[in-house]
Design a protein around this motif. Structure first.
Motif, PDB file in Angstrom:
ATOM      1  N   MET A 175     -41.941 -43.749 -12.549  1.00  0.00           N
ATOM      2  CA  MET A 175     -42.372 -43.731 -11.157  1.00  0.00           C
ATOM      3  C   MET A 175     -41.700 -44.850 -10.375  1.00  0.00           C
TER       4      MET A 175
ATOM      5  N   VAL B  56     -48.777 -43.247  -2.783  1.00  0.00           N
ATOM      6  CA  VAL B  56     -48.384 -42.107  -3.618  1.00  0.00           C
ATOM      7  C   VAL B  56     -47.871 -41.046  -2.664  1.00  0.00           C
TER       8      VAL B  56
ATOM      9  N   GLY C   2     -43.522 -47.828 -14.453  1.00  0.00           N
ATOM     10  CA  GLY C   2     -42.893 -48.206 -13.194  1.00  0.00           C
ATOM     11  C   GLY C   2     -43.236 -49.639 -12.856  1.00  0.00           C
TER      12      GLY C   2
ATOM     13  N   LYS D 108     -49.024 -46.622  -9.406  1.00  0.00           N
ATOM     14  CA  LYS D 108     -49.621 -46.129 -10.647  1.00  0.00           C
ATOM     15  C   LYS D 108     -51.150 -46.204 -10.628  1.00  0.00           C
ATOM     16  N   SER D 109     -51.685 -47.355 -10.242  1.00  0.00           N
ATOM     17  CA  SER D 109     -53.152 -47.511 -10.241  1.00  0.00           C
ATOM     18  C   SER D 109     -53.804 -46.660  -9.162  1.00  0.00           C
TER      19      SER D 109
ATOM     20  N   HIS E  87     -46.312 -50.835 -17.513  1.00  0.00           N
ATOM     21  CA  HIS E  87     -45.012 -51.206 -16.970  1.00  0.00           C
ATOM     22  C   HIS E  87     -44.048 -51.602 -18.079  1.00  0.00           C
TER      23      HIS E  87
ATOM     24  N   CYS F 230     -45.741 -49.578  -7.470  1.00  0.00           N
ATOM     25  CA  CYS F 230     -45.137 -48.246  -7.302  1.00  0.00           C
ATOM     26  C   CYS F 230     -46.184 -47.153  -7.116  1.00  0.00           C
TER      27      CYS F 230
ATOM     28  N   LEU G 132     -46.999 -43.200 -18.107  1.00  0.00           N
ATOM     29  CA  LEU G 132     -46.579 -43.336 -16.712  1.00  0.00           C
ATOM     30  C   LEU G 132     -46.124 -44.776 -16.505  1.00  0.00           C
TER      31      LEU G 132
ATOM     32  N   ILE H 257     -50.972 -45.538 -18.484  1.00  0.00           N
ATOM     33  CA  ILE H 257     -50.222 -46.219 -17.431  1.00  0.00           C
ATOM     34  C   ILE H 257     -49.802 -47.599 -17.915  1.00  0.00           C
TER      35      ILE H 257
ATOM     36  N   ILE I 139     -42.421 -39.761  -8.734  1.00  0.00           N
ATOM     37  CA  ILE I 139     -41.891 -39.651 -10.088  1.00  0.00           C
ATOM     38  C   ILE I 139     -40.421 -39.286  -9.991  1.00  0.00           C
TER      39      ILE I 139
ATOM     40  N   ASP J 109     -55.466 -47.304 -17.594  1.00  0.00           N
ATOM     41  CA  ASP J 109     -54.721 -48.010 -16.545  1.00  0.00           C
ATOM     42  C   ASP J 109     -54.289 -49.383 -17.061  1.00  0.00           C
ATOM     43  N   GLU J 110     -53.104 -49.452 -17.632  1.00  0.00           N
ATOM     44  CA  GLU J 110     -52.536 -50.678 -18.208  1.00  0.00           C
ATOM     45  C   GLU J 110     -53.556 -51.373 -19.119  1.00  0.00           C
TER      46      GLU J 110
END
Length: 328
Positions: free
Chosen positions: A229, A33, A50, A56-57, A214, A54, A48, A212, A234, A180-181
């Motif tokens: 992202m 990040v 990407g 995210k997690s 994809h 990238c 969020l 979050i 971002i 988170d996904e």
């Protein structure tokens, strides 16, 4: 803004790469990040999106205070999460919870559902009326049979397991949930059920989500605003109409071109990105997307574009040519 509940400012997280056995020395850094800023408002869902890798997690862990940043700050209401003592951080986690990606590995297979959902009370203290009654209420809220408290995770389907994870996140009545996904490991029909559940819970309890994913189609279904992202940064942020109908960053345009459209009369040409995603240990100079961008010019290699509103646009984008809607 008065209704901001979460404020992220220039958050950076680099992981050192070391060499040697006895005398280790740093030979590089993974820039997971690399300068992320955004705000989350009360009752809002910020999507969020990407590609995998990238950051995210990693960002989700930073928001929860599980990882400490290399630099930057995360303010929950008016306090920086990283300036809190261990006791203060524990108390703040009552108000900010996490729903993890994989419902098959995020639940302890040796614990009953009642123990899993009631685990936050073991850390933060039992609620009024007792733990057992509250656990049964939570299972009912997420659409599960309260009489199944003594069952184990392997006795539930993937969607039901994710509902158990959501019930655990709701246990302490938080204000913010980091998702988170949460639907990426589920079938499409089950994805819709879980997202509808999250939307219903948001309306009922006034929750704020950082969602979050994809999958841009999934994010559009649930988000008020979307942040895109790429390689730790971002590159574009805006509301649904701005991102999906008027994308300005080339990366966002490429992602949207890959989303299946049910109406064949509205299909546009697919943008195929050349090359691979650069390594986060050695990202390109200037604009990180320039090695795959069809709009790239000399300025892209020497000057990193800031995430800001540019002429011809109405929302922030990190591209020198954000106002140019040209396609390859």
């Amino acid at each position: 803004m008065a209704d901001e509940i979460l404020s992220v400012r220039d958050v950076v997280k680099h992981y050192p790469l070391t060499k040697g056995v006895l005398f280790q020395h740093e030979v590089g850094r993974v820039k997971a990040v690399d300068g992320v800023s955004f705000e989350l408002r009360k009752g809002e869902t910020l999507g969020l999106v990407g590609e995998s890798g990238c950051g995210k997690s990693t960002l989700a862990k930073l928001l929860m205070g599980v990882e400490r940043p290399t630099s930057g700050s995360v303010h929950f209401e008016d306090r920086d999460v990283f300036s809190l003592s261990r006791a203060e951080l524990r108390r703040s986690r009552r108000r900010m919870q996490l729903v993890m990606q994989d419902p098959y590995t995020s639940l302890n297979p040796r614990m009953t559902v009642g123990d899993i959902v009631g685990e936050p009370f073991a850390v933060h203290g039992d609620p009024e009326g007792g733990r057992g009654r509250r656990v049964r209420e939570l299972l009912e809220i997420v659409g599960l049979d309260p009489d199944h408290v003594n069952r184990y995770p392997h006795q539930f389907s993937g969607g039901q397991r994710q509902r158990i994870g959501i019930a655990r996140a709701l246990a302490l009545r938080p204000d913010v949930i980091i998702c988170d996904e949460p639907v990426s490991a589920l079938d499409v029909s089950v994805q819709a059920q879980v997202m509808n559940l999250l939307a219903d819970l948001q309306r009922e309890f006034g929750l704020s989500y950082v969602f979050i994913a994809h999958d841009l189609a999934v994010v559009r279904h649930i988000s008020d605003r979307v942040a895109v992202m790429y390689l730790g940064k971002i590159v574009e942020i805006g509301d649904e109409e701005q991102i999906y109908d008027h994308p300005t960053h080339p990366y966002t345009q490429a992602l949207l071109s890959a989303v299946p459209v049910p109406d064949p009369t509205k299909r546009t040409g697919r943008i195929v990105l050349e090359g691979d995603v650069p390594s986060p240990t050695d990202p390109p100079s200037g604009c990180r997307f320039r090695t795959r961008c069809w709009k790239a010019e000399e300025i892209c290699a020497s000057e990193e574009p800031a995430l800001e509103v540019r002429a011809g646009s109405d929302h922030p984008s990190a591209c020198h040519f954000a106002a140019d809607s040209g396609r390859p």
